[in-house]
Design a protein around this motif. Structure first.
Motif, PDB file in Angstrom:
ATOM      1  N   UNK A 116      45.676  34.041  39.191  1.00 17.88           N
ATOM      2  CA  UNK A 116      45.813  35.388  38.642  1.00 17.88           C
ATOM      3  C   UNK A 116      44.996  35.547  37.359  1.00 17.88           C
ATOM      4  N   UNK A 117      44.944  34.500  36.538  1.00 18.80           N
ATOM      5  CA  UNK A 117      44.151  34.583  35.312  1.00 18.80           C
ATOM      6  C   UNK A 117      42.653  34.570  35.602  1.00 18.80           C
ATOM      7  N   UNK A 118      42.220  33.754  36.576  1.00 18.06           N
ATOM      8  CA  UNK A 118      40.788  33.608  36.852  1.00 18.06           C
ATOM      9  C   UNK A 118      40.256  34.631  37.845  1.00 18.06           C
ATOM     10  N   UNK A 119      41.121  35.475  38.410  1.00 14.94           N
ATOM     11  CA  UNK A 119      40.649  36.399  39.449  1.00 14.94           C
ATOM     12  C   UNK A 119      39.648  37.439  38.941  1.00 14.94           C
ATOM     13  N   UNK A 120      39.759  37.982  37.731  1.00 13.57           N
ATOM     14  CA  UNK A 120      38.709  38.920  37.271  1.00 13.57           C
ATOM     15  C   UNK A 120      37.318  38.286  37.230  1.00 13.57           C
ATOM     16  N   UNK A 121      37.214  37.029  36.814  1.00 16.13           N
ATOM     17  CA  UNK A 121      35.903  36.359  36.787  1.00 16.13           C
ATOM     18  C   UNK A 121      35.374  36.180  38.204  1.00 16.13           C
ATOM     19  N   UNK A 122      36.263  35.828  39.144  1.00 18.61           N
ATOM     20  CA  UNK A 122      35.851  35.650  40.545  1.00 18.61           C
ATOM     21  C   UNK A 122      35.389  36.986  41.125  1.00 18.61           C
ATOM     22  N   UNK A 123      36.089  38.049  40.776  1.00 16.74           N
ATOM     23  CA  UNK A 123      35.717  39.371  41.308  1.00 16.74           C
ATOM     24  C   UNK A 123      34.335  39.790  40.818  1.00 16.74           C
ATOM     25  N   UNK A 124      34.046  39.576  39.531  1.00 17.79           N
ATOM     26  CA  UNK A 124      32.726  39.948  39.001  1.00 17.79           C
ATOM     27  C   UNK A 124      31.619  39.095  39.623  1.00 17.79           C
ATOM     28  N   UNK A 125      31.883  37.812  39.820  1.00 16.74           N
ATOM     29  CA  UNK A 125      30.862  36.927  40.392  1.00 16.74           C
ATOM     30  C   UNK A 125      30.553  37.305  41.837  1.00 16.74           C
ATOM     31  N   UNK A 126      31.583  37.588  42.624  1.00 18.40           N
ATOM     32  CA  UNK A 126      31.346  37.970  44.017  1.00 18.40           C
ATOM     33  C   UNK A 126      30.769  39.378  44.132  1.00 18.40           C
ATOM     34  N   UNK A 127      31.067  40.222  43.145  1.00 18.16           N
ATOM     35  CA  UNK A 127      30.491  41.573  43.190  1.00 18.16           C
ATOM     36  C   UNK A 127      28.987  41.572  43.004  1.00 18.16           C
ATOM     37  N   UNK A 128      28.447  40.569  42.297  1.00 19.92           N
ATOM     38  CA  UNK A 128      26.992  40.512  42.107  1.00 19.92           C
ATOM     39  C   UNK A 128      26.252  40.228  43.405  1.00 19.92           C
ATOM     40  N   UNK A 129      26.908  39.529  44.349  1.00 17.71           N
ATOM     41  CA  UNK A 129      26.252  39.227  45.629  1.00 17.71           C
ATOM     42  C   UNK A 129      26.714  40.173  46.720  1.00 17.71           C
ATOM     43  N   UNK A 130      27.480  41.212  46.366  1.00 13.84           N
ATOM     44  CA  UNK A 130      27.877  42.233  47.334  1.00 13.84           C
ATOM     45  C   UNK A 130      29.033  41.834  48.218  1.00 13.84           C
ATOM     46  N   UNK A 131      29.976  41.052  47.713  1.00 12.76           N
ATOM     47  CA  UNK A 131      31.137  40.617  48.503  1.00 12.76           C
ATOM     48  C   UNK A 131      32.393  41.150  47.811  1.00 12.76           C
ATOM     49  N   UNK A 132      33.286  41.770  48.577  1.00 16.60           N
ATOM     50  CA  UNK A 132      34.544  42.275  48.061  1.00 16.60           C
ATOM     51  C   UNK A 132      35.622  41.218  48.232  1.00 16.60           C
ATOM     52  N   UNK A 133      36.571  41.153  47.286  1.00 14.05           N
ATOM     53  CA  UNK A 133      37.636  40.155  47.342  1.00 14.05           C
ATOM     54  C   UNK A 133      38.964  40.825  47.008  1.00 14.05           C
ATOM     55  N   UNK A 134      40.038  40.256  47.545  1.00  6.18           N
ATOM     56  CA  UNK A 134      41.377  40.817  47.351  1.00  6.18           C
ATOM     57  C   UNK A 134      42.364  39.674  47.167  1.00  6.18           C
ATOM     58  N   UNK A 135      43.273  39.842  46.203  1.00  7.89           N
ATOM     59  CA  UNK A 135      44.303  38.856  45.918  1.00  7.89           C
ATOM     60  C   UNK A 135      45.669  39.463  46.238  1.00  7.89           C
ATOM     61  N   UNK A 136      46.390  38.833  47.165  1.00  5.71           N
ATOM     62  CA  UNK A 136      47.716  39.300  47.576  1.00  5.71           C
ATOM     63  C   UNK A 136      48.749  38.284  47.105  1.00  5.71           C
ATOM     64  N   UNK A 137      49.476  38.639  46.042  1.00  2.06           N
ATOM     65  CA  UNK A 137      50.467  37.724  45.482  1.00  2.06           C
ATOM     66  C   UNK A 137      51.766  37.716  46.282  1.00  2.06           C
ATOM     67  N   UNK A 138      52.008  38.738  47.084  1.00  2.00           N
ATOM     68  CA  UNK A 138      53.235  38.777  47.892  1.00  2.00           C
ATOM     69  C   UNK A 138      53.136  37.768  49.037  1.00  2.00           C
ATOM     70  N   UNK A 139      52.003  37.793  49.741  1.00  7.67           N
ATOM     71  CA  UNK A 139      51.796  36.848  50.837  1.00  7.67           C
ATOM     72  C   UNK A 139      51.225  35.514  50.350  1.00  7.67           C
ATOM     73  N   UNK A 140      50.673  35.497  49.136  1.00  4.87           N
ATOM     74  CA  UNK A 140      50.042  34.282  48.632  1.00  4.87           C
ATOM     75  C   UNK A 140      48.726  33.988  49.323  1.00  4.87           C
TER      76      UNK A 140
END
Length: 368
Positions: free
Chosen positions: A69-93
């Motif tokens: 949860x803490x590192x997810x913003x950095x992962x989102x920005x890194x994947x956004x540069x290469x055109x990949x969308x990412x999603x984190x679901x904490x309910x399902x894990x």
């Protein structure tokens, strides 16, 4: 073989003739072209968007939820540069990556899949994001099923790590890979050659081959690769050969001696009638048979009665030795003789009763 002799050979005996109908010259394929070189991907190589969306998802353990949860913003920005969308679901894990209309590299979605897989295996985000580079690959080795015994599995996993992580650090330096041992998996990141070497060392470690042997071989190979004279030669004569020592900790089981195989079955055992015929008892008259049976019964009864009587007898007591009197000392008084209980009480034979006892009895008679 000349043309005349080749013409005499029948067609069935000739070798396969290569089909050259569709072969064309390749002027761009020259000797100076390096086919193993990884070229950098550019958006100009694939203009336009993909026709279909590709997505991958993976689960992560609960103890990794806070870090992800803490590192997810950095992962989102890194994947956004290469055109990949990412999603984190904490309910399902779970973590999900998918392509978008901005994605131009078709292989980057597989790199994003490896990224979320490494994050779930406890690799730091800064190290896991290096997987997006072209020359970096990953391999997750499953070691949970290589050893059945749990205690043995823990000991061999600790053997791979080494004291203070020294063995694992030496393996990382020699293979130029990042290696992390976590739970029932070993995650590796690096080049293809290094990943193959890491997998071999890890699997042999759980087959009871100490990793220090493979590390020694890797060190020798590294020195030979730096020598220009021995670079292209066979290194088999320089590598050490470790003999496997089969140390038996338990005594071997006693095996029965194997008998020679015979196709014939064993001989049949004689029956009761056969034994009577051999002894002649079978042809004896009935009166003799009855007498023999009665005698056997009497003998058996006597033996059984003797056994029961012996079992019913109480155990013999040990005979107590009488006390010896101490001899009298010279010039002194000897030991005082012991008096019996009857003489002390006054109820024994030949002993005079005291007067008080006689009077008491006479008084009782007078009262009655």
């Amino acid at each position: 073989m000349d043309a005349d002799s080749e013409a005499k050979v029948p067609k069935k005996q000739r070798g396969p003739v290569p089909d050259t109908r569709y072969r064309k010259d390749k002027p761009w394929d020259t000797d100076d072209v390096d086919h193993w070189k990884l070229e950098e991907w550019k958006p100009e190589h694939s203009p336009g968007a993909f026709l279909e969306e590709s997505s991958f998802a993976t689960l992560f353990p609960r103890y990794r939820e806070g870090y992800i949860r803490e590192a997810w913003p950095i992962v989102t920005r890194t994947l956004g540069k290469v055109g990949v969308a990412c999603e984190l679901n904490l309910i399902e894990g779970s973590m999900t990556v998918a392509t978008t209309r901005k994605t131009s590299d078709p292989y980057v979605i597989l790199k994003a899949r490896d990224l979320i897989k490494l994050l779930a295996r406890s690799i730091p985000a800064a190290q896991a994001m290096k997987i997006l580079d072209d020359g970096v690959h990953c391999d997750v080795i499953k070691i949970g099923g290589l050893v059945r015994n749990r205690d043995r599995f823990v000991r061999r996993r600790q053997r791979l790590v080494g004291p203070d992580g020294a063995t694992l650090k030496a393996l990382e330096l020699l293979t130029e890979c990042y290696v992390l041992v976590q739970g029932n998996t070993v995650a590796c990141m690096g080049g293809i050659k290094g990943l193959k070497t890491c997998r071999k060392v890890v699997e042999e470690c759980f087959r009871n081959v100490h990793p220090i042997y493979n590390i020694k071989i890797l060190m020798i190979k590294r020195e030979l690769a730096n020598d220009p004279e021995l670079k292209e030669e066979d290194w088999e004569r320089f590598l050490p050969k470790f003999a496997k020592k089969n140390v038996q900790t338990k005594k071997p089981l006693k095996t029965r001696p194997t008998k020679a195989y015979t196709p014939f079955p064993p001989a049949q055992q004689p029956s009761k009638v056969d034994l009577q015929i051999e002894s002649g008892e079978y042809f004896a008259p009935e009166s003799a048979k009855r007498q023999a049976a009665a005698a056997a019964t009497r003998t058996g009864d006597v033996a059984a009665r003797a056994e029961s009587d012996a079992a019913a007898l109480p155990p013999k007591k040990k005979r107590e030795r009488p006390h010896k009197r101490k001899p009298a000392r010279r010039g002194g008084r000897g030991p005082t003789p012991r008096t019996s209980s009857r003489s002390r009480i006054g109820g024994g034979r030949g002993t005079a009763r005291p007067r008080d006892a006689r009077r008491t009895r006479a008084t009782r008679r007078a009262c009655t």
